[in-house]
Design an enzyme around this catalytic site. Structure first.
Site, PDB file in Angstrom:
ATOM      1  N   LYS A 189       0.834  -1.213   0.000  1.00 26.24           N
ATOM      2  CA  LYS A 189       0.000   0.000   0.000  1.00 26.24           C
ATOM      3  C   LYS A 189       0.871   1.267   0.000  1.00 26.24           C
ATOM      4  O   LYS A 189       2.089   1.190   0.069  1.00 26.24           O
ATOM      5  CB  LYS A 189      -0.962  -0.041   1.182  1.00 26.24           C
TER       6      LYS A 189
HETATM    7  C1  LIG Z   1      -5.534  -4.390   0.577  1.00 28.34           C
HETATM    8  C2  LIG Z   1      -6.999  -4.176   0.573  1.00 28.34           C
HETATM    9  C3  LIG Z   1      -7.813  -4.561   1.649  1.00 28.34           C
HETATM   10  C4  LIG Z   1      -7.295  -5.354   2.807  1.00 28.34           C
HETATM   11  O1  LIG Z   1      -6.270  -4.737   3.479  1.00 28.34           O
HETATM   12  P1  LIG Z   1      -5.447  -5.576   4.590  1.00 28.34           P
HETATM   13  O2  LIG Z   1      -4.779  -4.507   5.385  1.00 28.34           O
HETATM   14  O3  LIG Z   1      -4.501  -6.445   3.837  1.00 28.34           O
HETATM   15  O4  LIG Z   1      -6.435  -6.355   5.391  1.00 28.34           O
HETATM   16  C5  LIG Z   1      -9.150  -4.236   1.615  1.00 28.34           C
HETATM   17  N1  LIG Z   1      -9.679  -3.587   0.561  1.00 28.34           N
HETATM   18  C6  LIG Z   1      -8.944  -3.224  -0.504  1.00 28.34           C
HETATM   19  C7  LIG Z   1      -9.602  -2.481  -1.621  1.00 28.34           C
HETATM   20  C8  LIG Z   1      -7.591  -3.531  -0.548  1.00 28.34           C
HETATM   21  O5  LIG Z   1      -6.851  -3.197  -1.608  1.00 28.34           O
END
Ligand SMILES: *Cc1c(COP(=O)(O)O)cnc(C)c1O
Length: 390
Positions: A189
């Site tokens: 992210k």
């Molecule tokens: C990465 C992601 C998640 C989940 O995030 P985590 O921190 O890995 O649980 C949820 N929604 C979207 C759109 C994502 O890209």
């Protein structure tokens, strides 16, 4: 065919930039022998509030956990429906299912790839409890329209801001339009803590409930019970979860957050460089940011249409991988997955815009860690794979 990058130098998709200050801060956790939830988490929450302009923030161990807790705190449970997008990561829908409710899909706008408020309106029933929009790739959803719908029908809004920490409409950050905003600091992210997430809420009472649910349902003093203020008994007031963030994770997040704008500027630069380099190729480029908004530039996705490009999307993905460049697919639409087909009878063809995106999309590396040489390699590979057919 000679790969554009040598085998020993595979470009990992979404590999994060990690710098010395976070390494030192993590070491500080070890030196103090304080690894779990503590002062670094409190600092990260405070700094995050400041950045987003939210009244409160609760750090948790993933965005999936953030979504799950927000749904429960919204009062969502068995018998309820939550409207969300088919163009998202499975965690969005799974959180709704874990809360005991039924995910209901509404198709996306083909350009923005975000929930189309008109499609959402069509899916509202007496069972609908909440809307769960995803700010896809970091582009803000049409929040004024979604908020109007929610107010008209008495629904909660939980924003999935996993791509959207920097996203704004006017001066207002994504995550502050609805009742709850859920963020991710997963390794791919925009800023990272390894695993990690954050919930911001409009109301203090929601924040208190989230904090309690994130730590076994223990009364709020439990967060302070390991401090030197004297022994504190805790009381379990609800059956909660083990979703708290560790200081080791917050140690990374505190320093990543300080660089969030620098990283955003670098990704903005890469985005422009890709747009320029691919302008003449027979592929579709991502839609530009809408006026009056700020795009978080989390994903740079191109659309490979075999009839225009002479290469299928999957052959393109293979080609990039053979050039030792990691690529991603964000996302196959949710109804393409067997679990949802089997459980809810979903069919991809019922959400044609999301289906088409899912079948043509390919995400290129866009991390702030990329060097100019890395970017030149990506451009050369895309040109080679997509540039031969007009
Ligand atoms: C990465 C992601 C998640 C989940 O995030 P985590 O921190 O890995 O649980 C949820 N929604 C979207 C759109 C994502 O890209």
């Amino acid at each position: 065919m000679k790969p554009i990058r040598p085998n020993e130098n595979f470009l990992i998709f979404g590999s994060p930039a990690i710098e010395q200050p976070e390494i030192d801060e993590v070491m500080d956790c070890f030196k103090r022998s304080w690894l779990g939830t503590g002062p670094k988490v409190a600092k990260f929450e405070e700094d995050f509030c400041g950045y987003i302009g939210a009244p409160n923030a609760t750090a948790v161990n993933s965005c999936t956990a953030a979504l799950h807790l927000s749904l429960i705190a919204s009062g969502v449970g068995p018998g309820d429906e939550v409207i969300t997008t088919p163009m998202t990561f499975c965690a969005t829908a799974n959180a709704i299912i874990h809360a005991g409710a039924m995910p209901v899909l509404a198709d996306v706008d083909p350009q923005t790839m975000n929930l189309d408020p008109r499609e959402v309106a069509k899916k509202i029933t007496p069972k609908t409890r909440a809307i769960l929009p995803v700010h896809f790739a970091g582009r803000p959803c049409d929040m004024p329209a979604l908020v109007a719908l929610a107010e008209k029908h008495g629904l909660k809004i939980i924003e999935d801001c996993a791509h959207a920490i920097e996203t704004q409409i006017g001066e207002k950050h994504a995550g502050t339009f609805g009742d709850f905003g859920c963020f991710s600091f997963y390794v791919t992210k925009n800023i990272i803590t390894g695993e990690g997430g954050m919930v911001v809420t409009k109301r203090e009472e929601d924040a208190a409930r989230i904090k309690m649910l994130a730590l076994h349902g223990m009364s709020k003093d439990a967060w302070k019970r390991f401090s030197d203020e004297g022994y504190k008994h805790y009381q379990v007031v609800e059956c909660g979860f083990k979703y708290n963030m560790m200081d080791v994770q917050a140690a990374i997040g505190i320093h990543q957050l300080r660089r969030i704008e620098t990283y955003w500027r670098r990704r903005t630069e890469l985005w422009a460089r890709y747009n320029e380099a691919f302008a003449k190729l027979p592929i579709t480029l991502p839609a530009p940011a809408a006026p009056g908004t700020r795009h978080a530039f989390h994903l740079y996705s191109i659309f490979v249409d075999e009839s225009r490009c002479g290469i299928s999307r999957d052959a393109f993905l293979d080609g990039m991988t053979r050039h030792n460049i990691g690529v991603g697919v964000h996302y196959l639409s949710l109804p393409e997955h067997p679990y949802y087909q089997r459980t809810f009878g979903w069919r991809a063809g019922d959400f044609p815009n999301a289906m088409k995106i899912g079948q043509q999309t390919a995400s290129l590396p866009l991390s702030a860690k990329l060097t100019d040489d890395d970017v030149a390699d990506v451009i050369a590979a895309v040109r080679q794979l997509c540039g031969n057919f007009q």
